[in-house]
Design a protein around this motif. Sequence first.
Motif, PDB file in Angstrom:
ATOM      1  N   GLY A   1      40.295 -14.668  -9.769  1.00 26.49           N
ATOM      2  CA  GLY A   1      40.044 -15.946  -9.253  1.00 26.49           C
ATOM      3  C   GLY A   1      40.808 -16.901  -9.529  1.00 26.49           C
ATOM      4  O   GLY A   1      41.325 -17.637  -8.457  1.00 26.49           O
ATOM      5  N   THR A   2      41.611 -17.194 -10.665  1.00 20.49           N
ATOM      6  CA  THR A   2      42.542 -18.279 -11.021  1.00 20.49           C
ATOM      7  C   THR A   2      43.586 -18.117 -10.201  1.00 20.49           C
ATOM      8  O   THR A   2      44.263 -18.945  -9.631  1.00 20.49           O
ATOM      9  CB  THR A   2      42.636 -18.261 -12.368  1.00 20.49           C
ATOM     10  OG1 THR A   2      41.535 -18.792 -13.143  1.00 20.49           O
ATOM     11  CG2 THR A   2      43.718 -19.144 -12.841  1.00 20.49           C
ATOM     12  N   ASN A   3      44.211 -16.820 -10.401  1.00 19.13           N
ATOM     13  CA  ASN A   3      45.439 -16.417  -9.304  1.00 19.13           C
ATOM     14  C   ASN A   3      45.179 -16.774  -7.895  1.00 19.13           C
ATOM     15  O   ASN A   3      46.058 -17.186  -7.285  1.00 19.13           O
ATOM     16  CB  ASN A   3      46.062 -15.105  -9.800  1.00 19.13           C
ATOM     17  CG  ASN A   3      46.393 -14.981 -11.257  1.00 19.13           C
ATOM     18  OD1 ASN A   3      46.938 -16.014 -11.860  1.00 19.13           O
ATOM     19  ND2 ASN A   3      46.469 -13.882 -11.691  1.00 19.13           N
ATOM     20  N   ASN A   4      44.247 -16.465  -7.337  1.00 21.59           N
ATOM     21  CA  ASN A   4      43.743 -16.719  -6.033  1.00 21.59           C
ATOM     22  C   ASN A   4      43.648 -18.179  -5.791  1.00 21.59           C
ATOM     23  O   ASN A   4      44.161 -18.706  -4.681  1.00 21.59           O
ATOM     24  CB  ASN A   4      42.421 -15.961  -5.555  1.00 21.59           C
ATOM     25  CG  ASN A   4      42.448 -14.242  -5.641  1.00 21.59           C
ATOM     26  OD1 ASN A   4      43.613 -13.910  -5.278  1.00 21.59           O
ATOM     27  ND2 ASN A   4      41.404 -14.000  -5.911  1.00 21.59           N
ATOM     28  N   LEU A   5      43.261 -19.139  -6.486  1.00 24.04           N
ATOM     29  CA  LEU A   5      43.037 -20.502  -6.463  1.00 24.04           C
ATOM     30  C   LEU A   5      44.600 -20.779  -6.376  1.00 24.04           C
ATOM     31  O   LEU A   5      45.135 -21.676  -5.436  1.00 24.04           O
ATOM     32  CB  LEU A   5      42.267 -21.103  -7.606  1.00 24.04           C
ATOM     33  CG  LEU A   5      40.912 -20.785  -7.387  1.00 24.04           C
ATOM     34  CD1 LEU A   5      40.205 -21.602  -8.489  1.00 24.04           C
ATOM     35  CD2 LEU A   5      40.215 -21.502  -6.056  1.00 24.04           C
ATOM     36  N   LYS A   6      45.410 -20.503  -7.304  1.00 24.07           N
ATOM     37  CA  LYS A   6      46.844 -20.910  -7.426  1.00 24.07           C
ATOM     38  C   LYS A   6      47.453 -20.705  -6.581  1.00 24.07           C
ATOM     39  O   LYS A   6      48.586 -21.400  -6.144  1.00 24.07           O
ATOM     40  CB  LYS A   6      47.032 -20.281  -8.797  1.00 24.07           C
ATOM     41  CG  LYS A   6      48.422 -20.939  -9.527  1.00 24.07           C
ATOM     42  CD  LYS A   6      49.002 -20.270 -10.768  1.00 24.07           C
ATOM     43  CE  LYS A   6      47.943 -20.106 -11.748  1.00 24.07           C
ATOM     44  NZ  LYS A   6      48.340 -19.288 -12.783  1.00 24.07           N
ATOM     45  N   ALA A   7      47.474 -19.314  -5.662  1.00 22.99           N
ATOM     46  CA  ALA A   7      48.209 -19.154  -4.463  1.00 22.99           C
ATOM     47  C   ALA A   7      47.662 -20.037  -3.160  1.00 22.99           C
ATOM     48  O   ALA A   7      48.468 -19.630  -2.320  1.00 22.99           O
ATOM     49  CB  ALA A   7      48.124 -17.579  -4.682  1.00 22.99           C
ATOM     50  N   ASP A   8      46.757 -20.616  -3.206  1.00 22.05           N
ATOM     51  CA  ASP A   8      46.394 -21.279  -2.344  1.00 22.05           C
ATOM     52  C   ASP A   8      46.844 -22.620  -2.117  1.00 22.05           C
ATOM     53  O   ASP A   8      46.535 -23.497  -3.006  1.00 22.05           O
ATOM     54  CB  ASP A   8      44.708 -21.111  -2.088  1.00 22.05           C
ATOM     55  CG  ASP A   8      44.312 -21.782  -0.653  1.00 22.05           C
ATOM     56  OD1 ASP A   8      44.520 -22.783  -0.289  1.00 22.05           O
ATOM     57  OD2 ASP A   8      43.404 -20.743  -0.136  1.00 22.05           O
ATOM     58  N   ALA A   9      47.682 -23.076  -1.210  1.00 19.61           N
ATOM     59  CA  ALA A   9      48.562 -24.035  -0.902  1.00 19.61           C
ATOM     60  C   ALA A   9      47.467 -25.342  -1.012  1.00 19.61           C
ATOM     61  O   ALA A   9      47.736 -26.428  -1.274  1.00 19.61           O
ATOM     62  CB  ALA A   9      49.430 -24.279   0.077  1.00 19.61           C
ATOM     63  N   ARG A  10      46.398 -25.191  -0.137  1.00 17.83           N
ATOM     64  CA  ARG A  10      45.179 -26.304   0.069  1.00 17.83           C
ATOM     65  C   ARG A  10      44.737 -26.612  -1.440  1.00 17.83           C
ATOM     66  O   ARG A  10      44.455 -27.688  -1.385  1.00 17.83           O
ATOM     67  CB  ARG A  10      44.091 -25.626   0.826  1.00 17.83           C
ATOM     68  CG  ARG A  10      44.643 -25.319   2.353  1.00 17.83           C
ATOM     69  CD  ARG A  10      43.488 -24.537   3.006  1.00 17.83           C
ATOM     70  NE  ARG A  10      43.035 -23.219   2.184  1.00 17.83           N
ATOM     71  CZ  ARG A  10      42.046 -22.477   2.630  1.00 17.83           C
ATOM     72  NH1 ARG A  10      41.268 -23.097   3.555  1.00 17.83           N
ATOM     73  NH2 ARG A  10      41.674 -21.393   1.901  1.00 17.83           N
TER      74      ARG A  10
END
Length: 181
Positions: free
Chosen positions: A74-83
Motif C-alpha cells: 500500500g505505501t509503495n502504491n501511494l508513493k507511486a501515485d503522483a496525485r
Amino acid sequence: MKSVLVPLASGSEELEAVTVLNILRRAGIEAVSASLDGHPIRGSRGTKLIPDTSLDEALKRRFDMVVLPGGQPGTNNLKADARIIRLVQRMAADDLFVCAVCAAPSVLAAAGLLDGKHATSFPGSLDAFPKVLRQPQAVVEDGKLITSRGPGTAMDFALTLVERLAGKAKRDEVEAGLVRT
C-alpha cells in the motif's frame, strides 16, 4: 465540521486505516476514505475495504487533514501515485495537517516534506531518507506533520489526530468510550 481524507491503496494496512477512520468518526469528524481508483481494495492482510469515494472525486474537495495508512504494498502504491504526492505537498504548503503511519511516512519523505523534520515510522521505512530526524516515540509531531510507528500505535495516533482537530476534551471523551486501561 472538520474533514479528513484517508487515501487507500491496494495493500494498505487495514488496522491503521480502519482505526483512524473509526476514531475520527467517533469524534464527529468527517472522515472520508478514497481509493486510488474508486474500487474496493484488498488490504495488506487480505481484508476487503470499500472506500467512500474515489481519489479523483475526493480531490475536488478541501480537507483539513490527510492521513496516509501504511502497510505494503500500500505505501509503495501511494508513493507511486503522483496525485498523492501533489496532495501532500499542497496541503503542507497550505499549512494543513499531513499525517502518516507505519511505512507511509516514507511517502511524505519522498515528497520532500520531512527533510530536517522530526518523524517516526515503522522501523527501517525512513532509512533511505537521511535528512529525516527520526524519533523512537509512538507518535511524533513536528508542526502540522504527524507520524506514527505502526499498527500497534494506530489508536494513539488516531486520538492525537482527534485532539489536534477537535481539542483535548473531545479526545478525552472519545478515549473514555474506548475503555482503554
